[in-house]
Design a protein around this motif. Structure first.
Motif, PDB file in Angstrom:
ATOM      1  N   ASN A  73     -18.032 -81.266  62.544  1.00  8.15           N
ATOM      2  CA  ASN A  73     -18.692 -81.302  63.860  1.00  8.15           C
ATOM      3  C   ASN A  73     -19.909 -80.384  63.939  1.00  8.15           C
ATOM      4  O   ASN A  73     -20.499 -80.206  65.004  1.00  8.15           O
ATOM      5  CB  ASN A  73     -17.693 -80.944  64.963  1.00  8.15           C
ATOM      6  CG  ASN A  73     -17.130 -79.530  64.798  1.00  8.15           C
ATOM      7  OD1 ASN A  73     -17.547 -78.789  63.905  1.00  8.15           O
ATOM      8  ND2 ASN A  73     -16.183 -79.160  65.644  1.00  8.15           N
ATOM      9  N   GLY A  74     -20.265 -79.764  62.801  1.00 11.43           N
ATOM     10  CA  GLY A  74     -21.464 -78.934  62.738  1.00 11.43           C
ATOM     11  C   GLY A  74     -21.257 -77.485  63.114  1.00 11.43           C
ATOM     12  O   GLY A  74     -22.212 -76.699  63.114  1.00 11.43           O
ATOM     13  N   SER A  75     -20.023 -77.080  63.430  1.00 10.48           N
ATOM     14  CA  SER A  75     -19.775 -75.694  63.841  1.00 10.48           C
ATOM     15  C   SER A  75     -19.524 -74.802  62.630  1.00 10.48           C
ATOM     16  O   SER A  75     -19.014 -75.247  61.601  1.00 10.48           O
ATOM     17  CB  SER A  75     -18.577 -75.634  64.791  1.00 10.48           C
ATOM     18  OG  SER A  75     -17.402 -76.075  64.134  1.00 10.48           O
ATOM     19  N   LEU A  76     -19.878 -73.524  62.792  1.00 11.11           N
ATOM     20  CA  LEU A  76     -19.714 -72.550  61.705  1.00 11.11           C
ATOM     21  C   LEU A  76     -19.433 -71.182  62.311  1.00 11.11           C
ATOM     22  O   LEU A  76     -20.189 -70.711  63.162  1.00 11.11           O
ATOM     23  CB  LEU A  76     -20.975 -72.494  60.846  1.00 11.11           C
ATOM     24  CG  LEU A  76     -20.935 -71.588  59.608  1.00 11.11           C
ATOM     25  CD1 LEU A  76     -19.959 -72.153  58.575  1.00 11.11           C
ATOM     26  CD2 LEU A  76     -22.317 -71.460  58.992  1.00 11.11           C
ATOM     27  N   ILE A  83     -20.662 -70.835  66.098  1.00  7.80           N
ATOM     28  CA  ILE A  83     -21.973 -71.442  66.351  1.00  7.80           C
ATOM     29  C   ILE A  83     -21.818 -72.956  66.180  1.00  7.80           C
ATOM     30  O   ILE A  83     -21.468 -73.449  65.100  1.00  7.80           O
ATOM     31  CB  ILE A  83     -23.028 -70.888  65.379  1.00  7.80           C
ATOM     32  CG1 ILE A  83     -23.082 -69.360  65.490  1.00  7.80           C
ATOM     33  CG2 ILE A  83     -24.397 -71.492  65.672  1.00  7.80           C
ATOM     34  CD1 ILE A  83     -23.959 -68.706  64.447  1.00  7.80           C
ATOM     35  N   HIS A  84     -22.088 -73.684  67.239  1.00  6.82           N
ATOM     36  CA  HIS A  84     -21.897 -75.130  67.241  1.00  6.82           C
ATOM     37  C   HIS A  84     -23.144 -75.842  66.719  1.00  6.82           C
ATOM     38  O   HIS A  84     -24.209 -75.234  66.563  1.00  6.82           O
ATOM     39  CB  HIS A  84     -21.554 -75.620  68.654  1.00  6.82           C
ATOM     40  CG  HIS A  84     -20.278 -75.041  69.176  1.00  6.82           C
ATOM     41  ND1 HIS A  84     -19.047 -75.650  69.011  1.00  6.82           N
ATOM     42  CD2 HIS A  84     -20.028 -73.877  69.850  1.00  6.82           C
ATOM     43  CE1 HIS A  84     -18.105 -74.906  69.568  1.00  6.82           C
ATOM     44  NE2 HIS A  84     -18.668 -73.825  70.085  1.00  6.82           N
ATOM     45  N   GLY A  85     -22.992 -77.129  66.450  1.00  9.90           N
ATOM     46  CA  GLY A  85     -24.099 -77.904  65.882  1.00  9.90           C
ATOM     47  C   GLY A  85     -25.320 -77.958  66.769  1.00  9.90           C
ATOM     48  O   GLY A  85     -26.446 -78.120  66.271  1.00  9.90           O
ATOM     49  N   ASN A  87     -26.391 -75.471  68.453  1.00 11.69           N
ATOM     50  CA  ASN A  87     -26.804 -74.055  68.554  1.00 11.69           C
ATOM     51  C   ASN A  87     -26.211 -73.336  69.759  1.00 11.69           C
ATOM     52  O   ASN A  87     -26.605 -72.206  70.054  1.00 11.69           O
ATOM     53  CB  ASN A  87     -28.338 -73.916  68.593  1.00 11.69           C
ATOM     54  CG  ASN A  87     -28.960 -74.222  67.246  1.00 11.69           C
ATOM     55  OD1 ASN A  87     -28.327 -74.034  66.211  1.00 11.69           O
ATOM     56  ND2 ASN A  87     -30.193 -74.721  67.261  1.00 11.69           N
ATOM     57  N   SER A  88     -25.279 -73.958  70.467  1.00 12.98           N
ATOM     58  CA  SER A  88     -24.542 -73.236  71.500  1.00 12.98           C
ATOM     59  C   SER A  88     -23.471 -72.379  70.829  1.00 12.98           C
ATOM     60  O   SER A  88     -23.133 -72.593  69.661  1.00 12.98           O
ATOM     61  CB  SER A  88     -23.910 -74.216  72.491  1.00 12.98           C
ATOM     62  OG  SER A  88     -22.962 -75.048  71.829  1.00 12.98           O
ATOM     63  N   THR A  89     -22.951 -71.395  71.556  1.00 13.19           N
ATOM     64  CA  THR A  89     -21.998 -70.458  70.961  1.00 13.19           C
ATOM     65  C   THR A  89     -20.764 -70.301  71.847  1.00 13.19           C
ATOM     66  O   THR A  89     -20.836 -70.455  73.065  1.00 13.19           O
ATOM     67  CB  THR A  89     -22.638 -69.069  70.765  1.00 13.19           C
ATOM     68  OG1 THR A  89     -23.151 -68.609  72.016  1.00 13.19           O
ATOM     69  CG2 THR A  89     -23.759 -69.132  69.740  1.00 13.19           C
ATOM     70  N   SER A  90     -19.651 -69.990  71.196  1.00 13.35           N
ATOM     71  CA  SER A  90     -18.402 -69.690  71.897  1.00 13.35           C
ATOM     72  C   SER A  90     -17.651 -68.643  71.079  1.00 13.35           C
ATOM     73  O   SER A  90     -18.064 -68.288  69.971  1.00 13.35           O
ATOM     74  CB  SER A  90     -17.554 -70.957  72.079  1.00 13.35           C
ATOM     75  OG  SER A  90     -17.199 -71.512  70.824  1.00 13.35           O
ATOM     76  N   VAL A  91     -16.554 -68.147  71.624  1.00 15.36           N
ATOM     77  CA  VAL A  91     -15.753 -67.142  70.928  1.00 15.36           C
ATOM     78  C   VAL A  91     -14.965 -67.811  69.807  1.00 15.36           C
ATOM     79  O   VAL A  91     -14.369 -68.876  69.995  1.00 15.36           O
ATOM     80  CB  VAL A  91     -14.785 -66.452  71.908  1.00 15.36           C
ATOM     81  CG1 VAL A  91     -13.830 -65.516  71.156  1.00 15.36           C
ATOM     82  CG2 VAL A  91     -15.570 -65.665  72.955  1.00 15.36           C
ATOM     83  N   TYR A  92     -14.978 -67.173  68.624  1.00 17.48           N
ATOM     84  CA  TYR A  92     -14.239 -67.705  67.474  1.00 17.48           C
ATOM     85  C   TYR A  92     -12.965 -66.905  67.260  1.00 17.48           C
ATOM     86  O   TYR A  92     -12.976 -65.674  67.262  1.00 17.48           O
ATOM     87  CB  TYR A  92     -15.091 -67.636  66.209  1.00 17.48           C
ATOM     88  CG  TYR A  92     -14.327 -68.019  64.956  1.00 17.48           C
ATOM     89  CD1 TYR A  92     -13.933 -69.327  64.736  1.00 17.48           C
ATOM     90  CD2 TYR A  92     -13.974 -67.050  64.011  1.00 17.48           C
ATOM     91  CE1 TYR A  92     -13.219 -69.688  63.603  1.00 17.48           C
ATOM     92  CE2 TYR A  92     -13.263 -67.394  62.875  1.00 17.48           C
ATOM     93  CZ  TYR A  92     -12.883 -68.719  62.678  1.00 17.48           C
ATOM     94  OH  TYR A  92     -12.163 -69.060  61.565  1.00 17.48           O
ATOM     95  N   ARG A  93     -11.864 -67.624  67.097  1.00 21.09           N
ATOM     96  CA  ARG A  93     -10.584 -67.008  66.754  1.00 21.09           C
ATOM     97  C   ARG A  93     -10.065 -67.650  65.481  1.00 21.09           C
ATOM     98  O   ARG A  93     -10.093 -68.875  65.347  1.00 21.09           O
ATOM     99  CB  ARG A  93      -9.557 -67.194  67.888  1.00 21.09           C
ATOM    100  CG  ARG A  93      -9.925 -66.478  69.174  1.00 21.09           C
ATOM    101  CD  ARG A  93      -8.915 -66.767  70.275  1.00 21.09           C
ATOM    102  NE  ARG A  93      -9.223 -66.041  71.509  1.00 21.09           N
ATOM    103  CZ  ARG A  93     -10.078 -66.476  72.424  1.00 21.09           C
ATOM    104  NH1 ARG A  93     -10.689 -67.657  72.256  1.00 21.09           N
ATOM    105  NH2 ARG A  93     -10.317 -65.757  73.507  1.00 21.09           N
ATOM    106  N   LYS A  94      -9.595 -66.828  64.563  1.00 21.91           N
ATOM    107  CA  LYS A  94      -9.059 -67.361  63.319  1.00 21.91           C
ATOM    108  C   LYS A  94      -7.817 -68.203  63.595  1.00 21.91           C
ATOM    109  O   LYS A  94      -7.110 -67.980  64.587  1.00 21.91           O
ATOM    110  CB  LYS A  94      -8.709 -66.219  62.359  1.00 21.91           C
ATOM    111  CG  LYS A  94      -9.924 -65.459  61.847  1.00 21.91           C
ATOM    112  CD  LYS A  94      -9.511 -64.395  60.851  1.00 21.91           C
ATOM    113  CE  LYS A  94     -10.730 -63.663  60.299  1.00 21.91           C
ATOM    114  NZ  LYS A  94     -10.361 -62.630  59.314  1.00 21.91           N
ATOM    115  N   PRO A  95      -7.521 -69.159  62.710  1.00 21.87           N
ATOM    116  CA  PRO A  95      -6.321 -69.996  62.913  1.00 21.87           C
ATOM    117  C   PRO A  95      -5.032 -69.188  62.977  1.00 21.87           C
ATOM    118  O   PRO A  95      -4.056 -69.627  63.584  1.00 21.87           O
ATOM    119  CB  PRO A  95      -6.332 -70.925  61.683  1.00 21.87           C
ATOM    120  CG  PRO A  95      -7.768 -70.968  61.254  1.00 21.87           C
ATOM    121  CD  PRO A  95      -8.328 -69.622  61.571  1.00 21.87           C
TER     122      PRO A  95
END
Length: 356
Positions: A73-76, A83-85, A87-95
């Motif tokens: 989906n383009g997120s990294l 960082i989404h495809g 270029n918007s951003t959200s909080v990342y949590r590990k699995p």
């Protein structure tokens, strides 16, 4: 090496490698940033990214870079940011993240529990793009409720945090500094009144954790004797003239000291050259008749890895200038380390090798 310099030196090394790669690459990324050991770059495609990875790994034998490509989906993820495809951003949590935090019923200061609500809310506003903010705030509420936090307390502090972010920041120079700082164990019925009293007298009061059953039960290993510590820089004094010798050993210190003591006893059976090479303290004892005070040996520093011993010994010899070390006996190191030797030596915490 267990030193405050470690992070700074690692940052210098990583910055050097990545700057060289960006300057020498015939086709660098359009954007590149790094923080500690994480880097984020924008490339045309996977082949472009892999060619840059090959270049950056060719510049160093002691560091190996790896790469993570965007998801379908383009997120990294980068640090705690997703960082989404678009270029918007959200909080990342590990699995593996469990959303488990300090429970509201825990015997901890109320300020600690309130700080959790504020910090999660502040992170959401600082990281999330508008399109992801509401989802993150809803997720925070769900997390806090699952950890026992009252709905009203959650809503009140989340609104206060939002309003605080909108207010202009105050000048730190105008803040009133406390005259002193005190840390005491936390007790539910006593700590809050004490904090109120301390504020009136401009004393900053902080609370430490009490001794818990978990802390007691998880201390399963006994502390080994200092004399059995490997990978150390040590200092042996002469018992009569006060001259000292600094050395290193990868083995338990007890074994190295036993060798010094053995050479001291057998000093007359060895040639002068052999004795100087085998043990400078034994040579000093033979030539002066002085007794070496092995019982007063100090451990100057304990290294995490034996590869750190040369530079630590070099710092000990060059800064402390022990009289019994042979001229130019310090291990050879890169001259770039020379200005840092006093700082490295200042991190030493000498303590007795033998129990006092």
């Amino acid at each position: 090496m267990g030193s405050p310099l470690t992070v700074a030196l690692a940052e210098i090394r990583v910055t050097e490698i990545e700057t060289t790669a960006l300057l020498t690459s015939p086709d660098p990324p359009s954007f590149y940033r790094h923080f500690v050991d994480d880097g984020y770059g924008r490339f045309r495609d996977k082949d472009h990214a892999m060619s840059f990875l090959t270049l950056i790994n060719s510049l160093s034998d002691d560091l190996v870079y790896t790469i993570e490509h965007p998801a379908d989906n383009g997120s990294l993820p980068f640090l705690d940011i997703l960082i989404h495809g678009d270029n918007s951003t959200s909080v990342y949590r590990k699995p593996t993240h469990t959303d488990t935090y300090t429970n509201y019923e825990t015997s901890a200061p109320q300020s600690t529990k309130d700080a959790l609500i504020r910090s999660l809310t502040r992170r959401a506003y600082n990281i999330c793009s508008p399109k992801h903010l509401d989802n993150e705030l809803s997720h925070i509420r769900k997390i806090l409720i699952n950890n026992g936090y009252p709905h009203q307390r959650i809503d009140t502090l989340m609104h206060k945090t939002k309003d605080a972010l909108k207010r202009p920041k105050t000048d730190p120079s105008t803040a009133v500094e406390p005259v002193s700082k005190v840390s005491i164990p936390y007790f539910p019925n006593l700590s809050k009144p004490l904090r109120c009293i301390s504020r009136r007298h401009q004393v900053k009061l902080t609370f430490s954790s009490n001794l818990t059953l978990r802390n007691i039960l998880t201390k399963t290993k006994s502390t080994p004797k200092a004399i059995l510590t490997p990978n150390v820089i040590y200092e042996i004094p002469c018992g009569q003239c006060g001259a000292k010798y600094c050395g290193q050993t990868k083995r338990p210190l007890q074994k190295r000291l036993s060798e010094h003591q053995s050479f001291t006893r057998r000093a007359r059976d060895l040639s002068d050259t052999e004795l100087q090479y085998a043990s400078a303290v034994a040579h000093h004892s033979l030539t002066t008749g002085h007794a070496i005070d092995f019982e007063s040996t100090l451990i100057l520093h304990s290294a995490q890895h034996s590869s750190q011993l040369d530079i630590l010994e070099h710092a000990a010899i060059k800064v402390r200038k022990p009289a019994l070390n042979r001229l130019h006996s310090a291990p050879s190191i890169n001259p770039q380390w020379t200005p840092l030797l006093p700082t490295i030596e200042s991190t030493f915490k000498p303590h007795p090798a033998y129990p006092q």
